[in-house]
Each structure stands twice: as structure tokens, then as C-alpha cells.
Design a protein around this motif. Structure first.
Motif, PDB file in Angstrom:
ATOM      1  N   ALA A   1       6.808  10.499   5.049  1.00 19.14           N
ATOM      2  CA  ALA A   1       7.053  10.543   6.492  1.00 19.14           C
ATOM      3  C   ALA A   1       6.146  11.565   7.152  1.00 19.14           C
ATOM      4  CB  ALA A   1       8.511  10.883   6.772  1.00 19.14           C
ATOM      5  N   GLY A   2       5.492  11.153   8.225  1.00 21.61           N
ATOM      6  CA  GLY A   2       4.681  12.052   9.039  1.00 21.61           C
ATOM      7  C   GLY A   2       3.319  12.349   8.470  1.00 21.61           C
ATOM      8  N   GLY A   3       3.262  12.911   7.309  1.00 19.82           N
ATOM      9  CA  GLY A   3       2.003  13.285   6.689  1.00 19.82           C
ATOM     10  C   GLY A   3       2.241  14.392   5.680  1.00 19.82           C
ATOM     11  N   ILE A   4       1.198  14.798   5.028  1.00 17.68           N
ATOM     12  CA  ILE A   4       1.295  15.850   4.018  1.00 17.68           C
ATOM     13  C   ILE A   4       1.497  17.190   4.725  1.00 17.68           C
ATOM     14  CG2 ILE A   4       0.074  17.036   2.160  1.00 17.68           C
ATOM     15  CD1 ILE A   4      -1.428  14.404   1.677  1.00 17.68           C
ATOM     16  N   VAL A   5       2.490  17.920   4.276  1.00 17.94           N
ATOM     17  CA  VAL A   5       2.781  19.217   4.887  1.00 17.94           C
ATOM     18  C   VAL A   5       1.685  20.206   4.524  1.00 17.94           C
ATOM     19  CG1 VAL A   5       4.389  21.145   4.966  1.00 17.94           C
ATOM     20  CG2 VAL A   5       5.250  18.817   4.843  1.00 17.94           C
ATOM     21  N   GLY A   6       1.142  20.873   5.547  1.00 16.05           N
ATOM     22  CA  GLY A   6       0.137  21.898   5.308  1.00 16.05           C
ATOM     23  C   GLY A   6       0.808  23.226   5.037  1.00 16.05           C
ATOM     24  N   GLU A   7       0.210  24.298   5.530  1.00 13.08           N
ATOM     25  CA  GLU A   7       0.755  25.621   5.299  1.00 13.08           C
ATOM     26  C   GLU A   7       2.029  25.832   6.118  1.00 13.08           C
ATOM     27  OE1 GLU A   7      -2.097  27.790   8.617  1.00 13.08           O
ATOM     28  OE2 GLU A   7      -2.485  28.030   6.484  1.00 13.08           O
TER      29      GLU A   7
ATOM     30  N   GLU B   1       0.825  -1.208   0.000  1.00 11.32           N
ATOM     31  CA  GLU B   1       0.000   0.000   0.000  1.00 11.32           C
ATOM     32  C   GLU B   1       0.857   1.255   0.000  1.00 11.32           C
ATOM     33  OE1 GLU B   1      -2.206   0.594   3.708  1.00 11.32           O
ATOM     34  OE2 GLU B   1      -1.130  -1.134   4.534  1.00 11.32           O
ATOM     35  N   ASN B   2       0.248   2.347  -0.479  1.00 13.71           N
ATOM     36  CA  ASN B   2       0.912   3.643  -0.507  1.00 13.71           C
ATOM     37  C   ASN B   2       0.681   4.329   0.830  1.00 13.71           C
ATOM     38  OD1 ASN B   2       2.144   6.032  -1.298  1.00 13.71           O
ATOM     39  ND2 ASN B   2       0.260   6.850  -2.198  1.00 13.71           N
ATOM     40  N   LEU B   3       1.737   4.491   1.619  1.00 14.60           N
ATOM     41  CA  LEU B   3       1.606   5.015   2.969  1.00 14.60           C
ATOM     42  C   LEU B   3       2.052   6.470   3.029  1.00 14.60           C
ATOM     43  CD1 LEU B   3       2.960   1.929   4.936  1.00 14.60           C
ATOM     44  CD2 LEU B   3       0.589   2.578   4.566  1.00 14.60           C
ATOM     45  N   THR B   4       1.242   7.299   3.689  1.00 11.32           N
ATOM     46  CA  THR B   4       1.529   8.731   3.797  1.00 11.32           C
ATOM     47  C   THR B   4       1.634   9.194   5.247  1.00 11.32           C
ATOM     48  OG1 THR B   4      -0.834   9.268   3.694  1.00 11.32           O
ATOM     49  CG2 THR B   4       0.388   9.233   1.608  1.00 11.32           C
ATOM     50  N   ASN B   5       1.727   8.252   6.195  1.00  9.61           N
ATOM     51  CA  ASN B   5       1.792   8.638   7.605  1.00  9.61           C
ATOM     52  C   ASN B   5       2.817   7.788   8.351  1.00  9.61           C
ATOM     53  OD1 ASN B   5       0.289   6.268   7.417  1.00  9.61           O
ATOM     54  ND2 ASN B   5      -1.019   6.770   9.160  1.00  9.61           N
ATOM     55  N   ILE B   6       3.987   7.601   7.726  1.00  9.74           N
ATOM     56  CA  ILE B   6       5.058   6.840   8.366  1.00  9.74           C
ATOM     57  C   ILE B   6       5.557   7.604   9.590  1.00  9.74           C
ATOM     58  CG2 ILE B   6       7.386   5.914   8.049  1.00  9.74           C
ATOM     59  CD1 ILE B   6       5.184   4.448   6.543  1.00  9.74           C
ATOM     60  N   CYS B   7       5.775   6.885  10.687  1.00 16.55           N
ATOM     61  CA  CYS B   7       6.317   7.523  11.888  1.00 16.55           C
ATOM     62  C   CYS B   7       7.702   8.094  11.572  1.00 16.55           C
ATOM     63  CB  CYS B   7       6.448   6.513  13.027  1.00 16.55           C
ATOM     64  SG  CYS B   7       4.880   5.794  13.586  1.00 16.55           S
ATOM     65  N   VAL B   8       7.907   9.355  11.905  1.00 13.24           N
ATOM     66  CA  VAL B   8       9.229   9.920  11.665  1.00 13.24           C
ATOM     67  C   VAL B   8      10.250   9.308  12.608  1.00 13.24           C
ATOM     68  CG1 VAL B   8       8.393  12.083  10.693  1.00 13.24           C
ATOM     69  CG2 VAL B   8       8.737  11.904  13.150  1.00 13.24           C
ATOM     70  N   ARG B   9       9.778   8.796  13.751  1.00 18.38           N
ATOM     71  CA  ARG B   9      10.579   7.954  14.636  1.00 18.38           C
ATOM     72  C   ARG B   9       9.634   7.114  15.481  1.00 18.38           C
ATOM     73  NH1 ARG B   9      13.539  12.594  18.256  1.00 18.38           N
ATOM     74  NH2 ARG B   9      11.925  14.175  18.175  1.00 18.38           N
ATOM     75  N   TYR B  10      10.126   6.029  16.052  1.00 14.18           N
ATOM     76  CA  TYR B  10       9.212   5.102  16.727  1.00 14.18           C
ATOM     77  C   TYR B  10       9.858   4.429  17.926  1.00 14.18           C
ATOM     78  CZ  TYR B  10       5.622   1.590  17.418  1.00 14.18           C
ATOM     79  OH  TYR B  10       4.623   0.822  17.960  1.00 14.18           O
ATOM     80  N   PRO B  11       9.876   4.994  19.128  1.00 12.43           N
ATOM     81  CA  PRO B  11       9.659   6.429  19.342  1.00 12.43           C
ATOM     82  C   PRO B  11      10.919   7.229  19.050  1.00 12.43           C
ATOM     83  CG  PRO B  11      10.104   5.389  21.424  1.00 12.43           C
ATOM     84  CD  PRO B  11      10.122   4.283  20.393  1.00 12.43           C
ATOM     85  N   HIS B  12      12.031   6.535  18.829  1.00 14.74           N
ATOM     86  CA  HIS B  12      13.295   7.224  18.582  1.00 14.74           C
ATOM     87  C   HIS B  12      13.651   7.182  17.094  1.00 14.74           C
ATOM     88  CE1 HIS B  12      13.649   7.493  22.877  1.00 14.74           C
ATOM     89  NE2 HIS B  12      13.613   6.180  23.003  1.00 14.74           N
ATOM     90  N   ILE B  13      13.863   5.969  16.547  1.00 25.66           N
ATOM     91  CA  ILE B  13      14.197   5.814  15.137  1.00 25.66           C
ATOM     92  C   ILE B  13      13.287   4.743  14.544  1.00 25.66           C
ATOM     93  CG2 ILE B  13      16.003   5.170  13.498  1.00 25.66           C
ATOM     94  CD1 ILE B  13      16.516   7.819  14.871  1.00 25.66           C
ATOM     95  N   ASN B  14      12.771   4.992  13.349  1.00 24.00           N
ATOM     96  CA  ASN B  14      11.854   4.058  12.707  1.00 24.00           C
ATOM     97  C   ASN B  14      12.624   3.134  11.766  1.00 24.00           C
ATOM     98  OD1 ASN B  14       9.671   2.751  11.627  1.00 24.00           O
ATOM     99  ND2 ASN B  14       8.633   4.575  10.879  1.00 24.00           N
ATOM    100  N   PRO B  15      12.736   1.826  12.063  1.00 23.74           N
ATOM    101  CA  PRO B  15      13.491   0.917  11.201  1.00 23.74           C
ATOM    102  C   PRO B  15      12.708   0.548   9.945  1.00 23.74           C
ATOM    103  CG  PRO B  15      12.503  -0.305  13.000  1.00 23.74           C
ATOM    104  CD  PRO B  15      12.176   1.141  13.246  1.00 23.74           C
ATOM    105  N   ILE B  16      13.436   0.113   8.914  1.00 27.05           N
ATOM    106  CA  ILE B  16      12.833  -0.385   7.674  1.00 27.05           C
ATOM    107  C   ILE B  16      13.184  -1.867   7.559  1.00 27.05           C
ATOM    108  CG2 ILE B  16      12.735  -0.176   5.172  1.00 27.05           C
ATOM    109  CD1 ILE B  16      13.666   2.704   5.449  1.00 27.05           C
TER     110      ILE B  16
END
Length: 455
Positions: free
Chosen positions: A258-264, A167-182
Motif C-alpha cells: 500500500a502506498g509505496g516503500i517506506v523511506g526514512e 503483477e507485483n504492485l507496490t503503489n496501491i492507493c491507500v484510498r481511492y479517494p476514500h476507500i480502495n475496494p478489492i
């Protein structure tokens, strides 16, 4: 008839010896060719089912400038290896086992003899290592897992492992809780070195690999967090191979946000001073006609135009009663404690360093930041605060005479006396430059400045 035949034969001999018609020099390259040649090489042309340890050997018919021959040698696909050289031969041995498949090697005419003569012919050989029965099927990528969720879920270890292959993911944790592994899962046991070298992440991010599950699982541990709002791509090239030397069928690329779509972009939402009824939380409300330091609102908010500086007045906290090593006029007065309210939760260090206050009206003065306080802060990732209250000291104030306050005066927190200044004078400007950033690393899009009058 015999005489006639004899006459023709003699004429032919005569013609063939005529240098003007057929120069003998044109025959010399064939009669006395001293160009070096390849005597033999291994593997042979078209040889198949060779072992993965196969090396390449080339022997010449005379002494060669063997270094030129090593430079003229190439093998495709490219392989890292080393040479063993002699005057009349070279051997190329790969550093690692060859993958199953087809190869070709070349020695070009840049290979020269010791007297500088080029190799007579380009030498090319095609060969193959193993066969499909020995190699087995191509390995494949089964899944690539990362943690995803809202910032609160990620910070509280409530994010979920998601497969970016599926799936196409747009809300990957920028860290989890420190660093997000792949986590990359393969269908076969993989060659560690070749597989690791085939993986690319863009934008590049440093980290280290960890293998498990009999070398079918590769986990990449980033050294830094992902940047919020950034789309990352992960490529596994066709050079990734199994332990038996079989490569994946083709290069494969996947991506995630990562995180989500940047707003303003973040911006300064309101400006005031602490003595006003300007809130300690977002949002602030300004006055359409301006305000003084005792107003029931902030000076300004972003829904309003910025007026002339004289429409916004503050009172310098120093009353003029101070002196050298005296604490008079040094205690903090909140009528000159400026308050900035931001539209987003801000990264507190970079944003504080982006703020400046200076006196615009002559004479110039020396202003330093004495203390500050962040308010309206969030306690979960990505943290940050929205309200910054600042206390400045001005060297020209009376606290401690002509120098800044010290331990004897218990500090210095005020701008110089202003209750005796003439109308329209002096002006001070507070500014925030574009190095200020929110807690996701998004900077102000433009510099912000706001000018006020001291009264």
C-alpha cells in the motif's frame, strides 16, 4: 486300534477341562460380549454418487448414552451441521449442501451404552458425493483488481485498476479517494457463503462483501484505509467453491504494497522561534554557534550538534506589567513562540499532542498551550504539514495576576518575564515524543528534546 483311539479322545477331553491349563474365563468375552455395536449406518462403506443433501445415519444394537456418541462422531472434511438423536441412533445433517468429493465419518469408542460400556469397535465409513462429470471443472481466480498510482493520482481519481494476479504492485492507493475496494473475479458462479468465509486478508482489515456479475465477481469494501508502507496478503483458501459445490484446486495467496516503500522515519529537522528568520517551510537552517531570539536563522538543524542550553536563548513575552483582570502583558509576543520543522508532512493531531514544553529550572511552573498554527502543508492526499508554530502561556506570568488570562484579558499567550533573569537561568525544554507520526502513520523513531535559556 479302536481302544487306542478311544483312550486318546478321552484324554483330550480331560485336558480341555483342566482350568489350570486353559482357564474358561478367557472364553467369556466371546461367549457373553455385551459391548454395544453399530447395527448399520448410511451411507454404506464406499458408496458413490451420493446427493449433495446427503445426511449420515448410525443405529446401535442397544440403548446408548447418545450424547457421548454425538461427541464421538466426526466427519472429514469438517462440516457444520446438526444432530437428531434417539436412544439407539443419531443422524447428522449438514447445514449446507455438500461439495462434490470424498468424505469419511467415524464413531470412536468414546461412544458409550447407558450402562457405561464403550463401543466395541471404531466405526469408519468412506463415501463420495457426486462425480467429476456432475461437478464440472474447478473454478479459478481470473483476476484481482485494486487501484494503484501516486498519492496525487489516487486522490484525484486518476489511479488505474491493476491486477495483483498478473503483477507485483507496490503503489496501491491507500484510498481511492476514500476507500480502495478489492475486486475478485472467478471463472464460475460461486457459492457466496463458502467463498466469503474462505477469504483472508493479512493484516486483518474490516469490511463488507458485494457480489455481482451472476456471482462471478466479489468486491471487498474495506471500512478503513490501507496503511502506507504495509504489505497486505490476500488468501483464497481451497474451501471457496462454485454453486455446484466444486472447490478451487488449491489455496492461493497474492500480495500488494500500500502506498509505496517506506523511506526514512520522520524526525525534527530544525528548531527556532517565530521572531527569528527561521522559515515557515521545510527545511530550516540552524547556527553552528547557537542563536538568540533575533537571529537570522533557526537555533539548530539536524546537520548540527546540539549545544549547551545557554547557546539558545529566547525572551519570555510577558513584561511583568499585568495584573488581575488586566490585559497588560497578555498580547502575544513572538519571541517565545517556538517553531518545530519536521522532515516529513506530519499528521497534525497526533503530532501536536506529542509536543510538550516545561520549565526545568526551579521553581517549577504551570505551562499550557494557548494556540498553534501549522504551516507548509500539502493540499492533496495524504495531506499533513511540516512546520508547527506554538504559543504557550505560563500561569506565573503577570497577565491576569496569578491565573491564566481569560475573556476579559483577551487570552494569555506568553511565558513569564525573562529579561531580568541571571545568566544561565532559567532553562526550558521542548520535547516531541514518538507518538508523533507523519501523514502515512510512520512514527518518530526516538523521542526528541531541545533545551533553551530564557533571557
Amino acid at each position: 486300534m479302536k481302544k487306542k483311539q478311544y483312550f486318546i479322545f478321552a484324554w483330550l477331553i480331560f485336558v480341555s477341562c483342566d482350568r489350570s491349563i486353559f482357564p474358561l474365563e478367557t472364553l467369556l468375552p466371546f461367549l457373553d460380549d455385551k459391548s454395544p455395536k453399530v447395527l448399520f449406518s448410511t451411507p454404506y462403506m464406499g458408496e458413490k454418487n451420493l446427493p449433495q443433501q446427503q445426511s449420515v445415519y448410525v443405529q446401535f444394537d442397544q440403548a446408548m448414552n447418545i450424547n457421548s456418541c454425538a461427541q464421538a462422531f466426526s466427519i472429514s472434511p469438517q462440516i457444520i451441521g446438526f444432530f437428531e438423536l434417539s436412544d439407539i441412533s443419531l443422524r447428522f445433517t449438514p447445514n449446507n449442501l455438500l461439495n462434490f468429493g470424498s468424505y469419511s465419518f467415524n464413531v470412536t469408542k468414546n461412544c458409550e451404552s447407558t450402562n457405561g460400556t464403550d463401543l466395541r469397535d471404531i466405526h469408519t465409513v468412506n463415501f463420495s458425493v457426486g462425480d467429476s462429470n456432475m461437478a464440472g471443472s474447478n473454478p479459478s481466480i481470473k483476476s484481482i483488481f485494486v487501484y494503484a498510482g501516486t498519492p496525487l493520482e489516487c486522490n484525484n481519481l486518476a489511479g488505474q485498476k491493476k491486477d495483483i494476479v498478473a503483477e507485483n504492485l507496490t503503489n496501491i492507493c491507500v484510498r481511492y479517494p476514500h476507500i480502495n475496494p478489492i475486486e475478485i473475479n472467478f471463472s464460475k458462479e460461486m457459492n457466496r457463503l463458502q467463498t466469503e468465509s474462505s477469504i483472508r486478508i493479512n493484516p486483518a482489515i474490516p469490511g463488507e462483501f458485494q457480489w455481482s456479475e451472476n456471482d462471478t465477481r466479489l468486491v471487498f469494501h474495506p471500512d478503513t484505509k490501507f496503511q502506507y508502507g504495509t504489505r497486505y496478503s490476500l488468501t483464497v483458501s481451497e474451501f471457496a467453491s462454485s454453486k455446484s459445490g466444486v472447490r478451487i484446486s488449491q489455496s492461493q495467496t497474492y500480495s500488494f504494497l500500500a502506498g509505496g516503500i517506506v523511506g526514512e522515519y520522520p524526525f525534527v529537522q530544525a528548531v527556532g522561534v517565530a521572531s527569528q528568520n527561521c522559515p515557515d517551510h521545510y527545511p530550516g537552517v540552524g547556527s553552528t554557534s547557537g542563536a538568540n531570539w533575533n537571529a537570522n536563522s533557526c537555533y539548530w538543524d539536524n546537520s548540527l550538534p546540539i549545544l549547551n542550553p545557554s547557546n539558545y536563548t529566547f525572551r519570555g513575552g510577558d513584561d511583568g506589567s499585568g495584573g488581575l483582570n488586566l490585559s497588560f502583558a497578555c498580547a502575544d509576543q513572538n519571541t517565545d513562540n517556538f517553531k518545530l520543522i519536521f522532515s516529513k508532512y506530519m499528521e497534525i493531531n497526533t503530532t501536536l499532542n506529542a509536543v510538550r514544553l516545561r520549565r526545568l529550572s526551579p521553581p517549577t511552573s504551570i505551562i499550557q498551550l494557548s494556540s498553534w498554527e501549522w504551516k507548509d502543508c500539502q493540499t492533496f492526499y495524504p495531506f499533513g504539514c511540516r512546520v508547527l508554530e506554538l504559543r504557550f502561556a505560563e500561569q506565573e506570568a503577570s497577565c491576569n495576576g496569578s491565573v491564566f488570562g481569560n475573556a476579559v484579558t483577551l487570552g494569555d499567550f506568553n511565558l513569564q518575564r525573562s529579561d531580568n533573569t541571571p545568566l544561565g537561568f532559567p532553562y526550558y525544554m521542548i520535547s516531541v515524543d514518538t507518538s508523533a507520526e507523519d501523514s502515512f502513520g510512520i512514527n518518530l523513531q526516538t523521542n526528541f528534546s531541545f533545551t533553551m535559556e530564557a533571557k
